[in-house]
Scaffold this active site. Structure first.
Site, mmCIF file in Angstrom:
data_model
loop_
_atom_site.group_PDB
_atom_site.id
_atom_site.type_symbol
_atom_site.label_atom_id
_atom_site.label_comp_id
_atom_site.label_asym_id
_atom_site.label_seq_id
_atom_site.Cartn_x
_atom_site.Cartn_y
_atom_site.Cartn_z
ATOM 1 C CB SER A 98 -56.458 30.960 28.217
ATOM 2 O OG SER A 98 -56.916 30.478 27.036
ATOM 3 C CE1 TYR A 140 -51.670 31.935 24.791
ATOM 4 C CE2 TYR A 140 -53.458 30.415 24.903
ATOM 5 C CZ TYR A 140 -52.907 31.781 24.955
ATOM 6 O OH TYR A 140 -53.876 32.713 25.417
#
Length: 262
Positions: free
Chosen positions: A155, A168
């Protein structure tokens, strides 16, 4: 593995010279299902997810996309002890595997994770530890097979971890590093790994959030993944113009970076 280009009807043609099964770990993932639908014609698709008996809608959509067979198997990403047996049985029953897509994960609640260590560890366990387990078992099985592609989702959050979502982001940063090293370790084995680095994806996982600049949809991510597979790529940024942005992100001074929004 070679992927065909779109035909006159605008639909992507089937994989050429390779008709192995496609495994989707995270059988409800919007991105994963978009990828599977593009690879579906004439293939066996294996959807692995919790409550696998409730995947009728996903199965039907893939059959409509042209899949020859769609199998649903029980998969709990957080149950590490179950990974080896599950993956071994999938390869034994439905192999050879052509493409394995790891599309499971959680976003978590950053504010809660800063107060609740158990929640923070849960996010990292699913988004990093469980991925390492599945990737290691898959790599071993595909090495024995002598072929196959693995698709892993990093990501933009993991390229440089931001204060706004550091739990995260840290899991994605770790996964990015592990997948990069695994891809190098697989070189020459007949197995290869495609590491996908999307920006903000508008979908169920981010519902209620304001889209970030250069956002994409699950379908756009899937198109980029299939193009990457067709070209034999090892890295894909989605959208592609994020690639130069990643370089710039690493140059921003920390005093400014810590104030960056999600």
């Amino acid at each position: 593995m070679t992927l065909g280009s779109k035909n006159d009807s605008g639909r992507r043609s089937n994989l050429i010279d390779d008709h192995g099964a496609v495994l989707l770990l995270g059988g409800r993932s919007e991105i994963g299902l978009e990828i599977a639908s593009r690879l579906a014609p004439g293939r066996t698709i294996v959807l692995a997810a919790r409550r696998s008996t409730e995947l009728a809608e996903e199965r039907d959509s893939l059959l409509e996309a042209g899949a020859a067979v769609v199998k649903c198997v029980e998969f709990d990403a957080d149950d590490l002890d179950s990974h080896e047996q599950l993956l071994t049985s999938v390869v034994a029953e439905h192999g050879p595997l052509s493409v394995a897509v790891l599309a499971f994960g959680v976003l978590g609640d950053q504010a809660r994770a800063e107060r609740d260590a158990r929640h923070a560890v849960g996010v990292v366990h699913t988004d990093y530890v469980a991925q390492i387990s599945a990737l290691t078992h898959l790599a071993n099985l595909l090495r024995e097979q002598g072929s196959g592609r693995i698709v892993v989702f990093s990501s933009v959050a993991g390229v440089r971890v931001r204060r706004a979502n550091y739990v995260y982001g840290s899991a994605k940063a770790g996964l990015d590093g592990f997948a990069s090293g695994l891809g190098d370790a697989l070189h020459g084995s007949g197995v290869s790994l495609l590491l996908v680095r999307p920006g903000f994806v508008i979908g169920r996982m981010t519902e209620g959030m304001s889209p970030a600049p250069m956002s994409s949809t699950p379908g756009q991510v899937a198109e980029a993944v299939v193009r990457g597979l067709s070209r034999g790529s090892s890295r894909v940024a989605v959208p592609g113009r994020l690639g130069p942005v990643f370089f710039i992100m690493r140059m921003v001074p920390q005093a400014i970076w810590r104030r960056m929004p999600r």
